[in-house]
Design a protein around this motif. Sequence first.
Motif, mmCIF file in Angstrom:
data_model
loop_
_atom_site.group_PDB
_atom_site.id
_atom_site.type_symbol
_atom_site.label_atom_id
_atom_site.label_comp_id
_atom_site.label_asym_id
_atom_site.label_seq_id
_atom_site.Cartn_x
_atom_site.Cartn_y
_atom_site.Cartn_z
ATOM 1 N N GLU A 36 -5.209 3.977 6.626
ATOM 2 C CA GLU A 36 -4.266 3.126 6.905
ATOM 3 C C GLU A 36 -4.530 1.983 7.856
ATOM 4 O O GLU A 36 -4.183 0.943 7.459
ATOM 5 C CB GLU A 36 -2.651 3.734 6.919
ATOM 6 N N LEU B 49 0.917 5.390 0.404
ATOM 7 C CA LEU B 49 0.330 6.809 1.071
ATOM 8 C C LEU B 49 0.804 8.043 0.409
ATOM 9 O O LEU B 49 1.978 8.309 0.108
ATOM 10 C CB LEU B 49 0.806 6.704 2.650
ATOM 11 N N LYS C 127 -4.800 -2.145 7.079
ATOM 12 C CA LYS C 127 -4.276 -3.111 7.928
ATOM 13 C C LYS C 127 -4.914 -4.132 8.458
ATOM 14 O O LYS C 127 -4.709 -5.340 8.466
ATOM 15 C CB LYS C 127 -2.955 -2.588 8.571
ATOM 16 N N TYR D 267 0.985 -1.239 0.009
ATOM 17 C CA TYR D 267 -0.188 -0.078 -0.161
ATOM 18 C C TYR D 267 0.729 1.210 0.093
ATOM 19 O O TYR D 267 1.922 1.134 0.460
ATOM 20 C CB TYR D 267 -1.051 -0.029 1.042
#
Length: 680
Positions: free
Chosen positions: A659, A578, A663, A576
């Motif tokens: 985020e 950001l 997760k 991922y």
Amino acid sequence: MSKSLARLRKLVLAIIIIEAILISSFAVLYSLVPEIKQFFTENDVSPIYWLVIVVVIFFIDSLILIIGTSHLKSLRQHSDLKAASLIGSDVQEAYNFGQIGLVVCDDDGTVMWANDLFNERKIDLIDTKIADLNPELAGLIDAPIDMEVKIVLNDRSYYVKYLSEAHLYIFKDATDFEVLYEYSKNQATVIGLFIIDNYHDLTGSAEDDNTDVVAKVRTVILDYCKEHNVLLRRFKNDSYLAICNYASLVKLEEDKFSILDTVRAQGNKDEITPTLSIAFAHNVEDIVKLNEMASNALDLAMSRGGDQAVVSEPNADSKFFGGKTAALETTSKVKARSEANSIISLIKEAGNVIIMGHTKMDMDALGSCLGIMAICEYCNKGGRAKIVYDPKKTEKKARYAFQGTFGKTDLERLTISPKDALDRIKETTLLIVVDVCVPYITMEPKLLDKAQKIVVIDHHRAGESTIERPVLSYIEPSASSASELIAEMIHYATANPAIDVKQAYATLMLSGIFLDTNNFKSKTVGMRTFEAAEILKSYGADNSLADDFLKDELEEFTLITSIISHMHTPYYGVVYCLSDDEDIVDEATLAKVGNQVMSLKSMNACFVIGRTQEGEVRLSARSDGTVNVQLICEKMGGGGHYNAAAAQFRNNATVASVEALLKETLDTYLNDAKSAPRKN
């Protein structure tokens, strides 16, 4: 009563101790000290006097006990009278008949008295704190009078209320009721439907292997249902009706409908893989309504690409099981022709047509709208057909391409603002929604409430929230883009003369296909995608110009590179990225980050998180086909396609909070989202 009893015990114990000490001391002194014995002898004090003293002491002790016992009896009688005054006469008979327990406490919550129900059930409450029995009982003291709590004592269930005036707890035994309720719930009727998704593809070949596969699948279905106490009856070659009770459905859910995997495993090497779509409906007494719910759930499962089970219940979110494989592409054009002819009929019957895509309209949504406009022009409804367009709700590239391709006059002819569109809705209006099936992310959701006839054309998997009551719904998850679907419809419709598509329309539709397939690099690309591109080329689509519409500016390229530099790898092959929480990033840019990351080796899935406006953070997801990113996004409140999905977060969401949610979702659902590549 407990306090008085405690004081009485202490008093009697103290007196006895004092008496024992005095008598013992005197006896010792009398026997050991001659002067004391001589003193009593000289004064003529006879031992009989000591006997009298002992008798008096025992008399005083007895008197104290009698007084204490009488006091306790008066307290018990007072409590009984108070309870009796609350519930009427014949108290004990009422207790027994209604299985009601009564408990009286003092101001400190200590049990002073309880009726015989508890003694009969071997529950000793006297002198115990009511909160020790269950902490929720203490909470009833300050609660409203009609509030009750449920507790369990010795495997029996009680509903408890509290009457503050009498410090009285009323225990109602509900065990029998709950046993009956659970029995009724477990025996409630459940209706289910099974369908072999690709039955016609499996039986379309004359090869014996495929015929054998169908026989194996049928055997698996019968054995599985028999094992789980499900009555099964086949009513079509590819369809089964299932009837069971709720207890059996619970077992199926606990098993996570493993039959989906078992059926998939029946496929022969290098041949078509068989899959099932399953639907169950429950918690409704009306058997006809149950059947309707199951049918709708089956439609939902198939619109999501099949190979999954959907469990439907009124006033609750549907439960999804399976869906680990991408939708199987079909080469049949019959459905495209059928849907095209139906839409043409609806357009011809309509007084006017409103065409709408999703908010943040991209090239695929724009191209789809123009494809529908071409069909409307064929039906001589071009002047009465409008595309809902708001520049502020359109992605920058799509806005520049649209405005750059058409002049001001053409834009006014083709488009209408969301506000004006609401005024144009009439009883005869046909609303056609493209590239989206989720109501709240359409360009103007209010149009859905006002329009009476709605058509939905989309290539994203349908989720729990879908547009309700469409007169026609063409949702095909195996397609790479909505522009692909509409290009097929235009080409294969039985229209005479054939539907014509302007070159500008075709170019923008081709650009939409380029966008959603990442220039034909996506795993969703199949033979149909190239055929659709060929169809658009036959109408003069300029592939060079279509590609130019999607090219990045230097600033955007720099931003994409910066976001990719903030990459994390929570699992092998799954990453991922950001963006900075202070930056405002276009949604299309997030998607491009995902596409660029997926061009790297050993990447199975990529999630990109960025702030798209004040108060809103979005997540864009891409996959190579081995991870169902739509399932992950659905768990986070979003949705989309098997290989491309998204989710948006508001209410002061931050990049960091999304985020953390990502997760957590990956930790829980990544294994469910993984799948082996499907054979075609």
